[in-house]
Design an enzyme around this catalytic site. Structure first.
Site, PDB file in Angstrom:
ATOM      1  N   ASP A 164       0.842  -1.194   0.000  1.00 14.39           N
ATOM      2  CA  ASP A 164       0.000   0.000   0.000  1.00 14.39           C
ATOM      3  C   ASP A 164       0.876   1.241   0.000  1.00 14.39           C
ATOM      4  O   ASP A 164       1.999   1.236   0.524  1.00 14.39           O
ATOM      5  CB  ASP A 164      -0.911   0.013   1.231  1.00 14.39           C
ATOM      6  CG  ASP A 164      -2.039  -0.999   1.130  1.00 14.39           C
ATOM      7  OD1 ASP A 164      -2.272  -1.524   0.031  1.00 14.39           O
ATOM      8  OD2 ASP A 164      -2.673  -1.272   2.173  1.00 14.39           O
ATOM      9  N   ARG A 165       0.353   2.311  -0.526  1.00 18.79           N
ATOM     10  CA  ARG A 165       1.143   3.544  -0.671  1.00 18.79           C
ATOM     11  C   ARG A 165       1.759   4.010   0.646  1.00 18.79           C
ATOM     12  O   ARG A 165       2.908   4.459   0.688  1.00 18.79           O
ATOM     13  CB  ARG A 165       0.255   4.645  -1.266  1.00 18.79           C
ATOM     14  CG  ARG A 165       0.990   5.919  -1.618  1.00 18.79           C
ATOM     15  CD  ARG A 165       0.072   6.899  -2.324  1.00 18.79           C
ATOM     16  NE  ARG A 165      -1.045   7.288  -1.492  1.00 18.79           N
ATOM     17  CZ  ARG A 165      -0.998   8.245  -0.569  1.00 18.79           C
ATOM     18  NH1 ARG A 165       0.130   8.906  -0.356  1.00 18.79           N
ATOM     19  NH2 ARG A 165      -2.073   8.550   0.124  1.00 18.79           N
TER      20      ARG A 165
END
EC number: 5.4.99.-
Length: 391
Positions: A164-165
């Site tokens: 995930d970012r």
């Protein structure tokens, strides 16, 4: 690169233009991308057909006001099948629409992407938090693959897995399709073991804790929920998910926890920790019950953007020379008089105070290989008791 439809000297980029080192600006601990001219290409969907070009963009892309789209059509920044059209042009299904605009990417945290191993078929890196792995949404150059290409000359990489970012840590890339396929087969046959560390609220219980709860991801809200059978015979709608947890150390307020996801669902570690009462200590999505869904945030940003946009005072059908060097600000980037984000470096509505999540990928292990990543600074608690970490 292709010549622009309006404005002498402008070069319009396409996805084939590789990022370059000089594309980045570092400011106050953030990595920014110099705004650049970009051609967005889409094809008319069936539900769009029959609308005028201006109505279509006004209805579907609410981040800019109608007046902008009128000017964009008149100036040739909105084209259909590579041709200029008039504002009441009716679009037809499958037609190609090109939108030429001054693109502003959101900033990311300014940490370096450290190369850990650079082998014949594989390269591994330590991903900073807040940087997306690959182009998505508003991000293109401010991504791991973009930065690796710009700063290390690494191109045509195949991500073996994704983070995930807001998550940091180990990323594995294959350098060719054959190696990528080998990794894919190992993933599909459950031959890979994954390890993360998280900093959670409270004193996590000692001993291995196994959470076996289905995970249902709500794309509209941007978060997952954990589901278990409630005894009423109603089966959970989420996907089966299992995570193993082990406390590494604690200072009485927070704990560092080793996380081993057996499955790979969206936000699995985060929602499982929340489910058992020990959420990640800076995870705004799962810490509060009063979380604002992504959809409502997006609405607020779109409204703020629309209200903040002020078009130049020239007539709506005029096209200013966007190549005028007198519009440069600090010689870092040029102001585009039609751009609804200029003179800001970042897009309007972006939260520049965002921090990385206290969740970090430390190790991936396969049948005959293992790759590791150093621990982040937040792992080392003050006055900790219990097992010491080994990097």
């Amino acid at each position: 690169m292709a010549a622009g439809p309006a404005g002498a000297g402008i070069v319009w980029q396409t996805p084939s233009n590789p990022p370059e080192r000089q594309d980045y600006i570092f400011r106050n601990g953030r990595r920014y991308v110099r705004p650049y001219y970009f051609e967005f290409i889409s094809h008319v969907k069936n539900r769009w057909a029959g609308k005028t070009i201006v109505d279509l963009f006004t209805d579907e892309f609410k981040g800019r006001p109608r007046e902008y789209y009128v000017r964009a059509v008149n100036c040739g920044r909105l084209q259909v099948d590579d041709q200029m059209v008039h504002t009441d042009y009716i679009v037809q299904s499958s037609q190609k629409i090109s939108h030429f605009l001054h693109r502003h990417e959101p900033p990311v945290l300014g940490g370096d992407i450290t190369i850990l191993q650079n082998e014949v078929d594989v390269v591994t890196v330590c991903k900073p938090a807040s940087v997306p792995v690959h182009p998505c949404g508003q991000y293109r150059k401010n991504t791991v693959v973009g930065i690796l290409q710009a700063e290390h000359g690494l191109a045509s990489l195949f991500p073996v897995h994704r983070l995930d970012r807001l998550v940091s840590g180990l990323l594995i890339f294959a350098k060719n399709a054959d190696k990528a396929e080998s990794f894919r087969q190992q993933i599909e046959t459950s031959l890979l073991q994954k390890e993360y560390v998280a900093k959670v609220v409270g004193v996590f219980p000692d001993g291995e804790q196994i959470v076996d709860a289905n995970v249902h991801f709500n794309a509209r809200e941007g978060r997952s929920t954990a589901e278990v059978c409630d005894g009423n015979g109603k089966a959970p709608i989420g996907k089966q998910a299992c995570t193993k947890f082990q406390r590494i150390c604690t200072d009485g307020t927070h704990s560092i926890v080793l996380c081993k996801p057996v499955t790979g669902r969206t936000h699995q570690i985060r929602v499982h920790l929340k489910h058992i009462g020990y959420p990640i200590a800076n995870d705004e999505v799962y810490l509060s019950e009063n979380f604002s869904p992504r959809s409502s945030k997006g609405t607020r940003i779109n409204r703020a953007t629309t209200l903040a946009c002020s078009l130049p005072s020239s007539e709506p059908d005029s096209c200013a020379d966007v190549g005028n060097k007198d519009t440069e600000v600090g010689e870092e980037f040029s102001i585009d008089p039609m751009c609804t984000n200029c003179p800001n470096l970042a897009p309007l509505g972006y939260d520049a105070d965002e921090e990385g999540l206290w969740l970090h990928c430390v190790r991936y292990t396969g049948p005959d290989w293992s790759y590791e990543c150093p621990y982040p600074d937040w792992v080392f608690l003050d006055n900790v008791s219990g097992k010491k970490l080994k990097s």
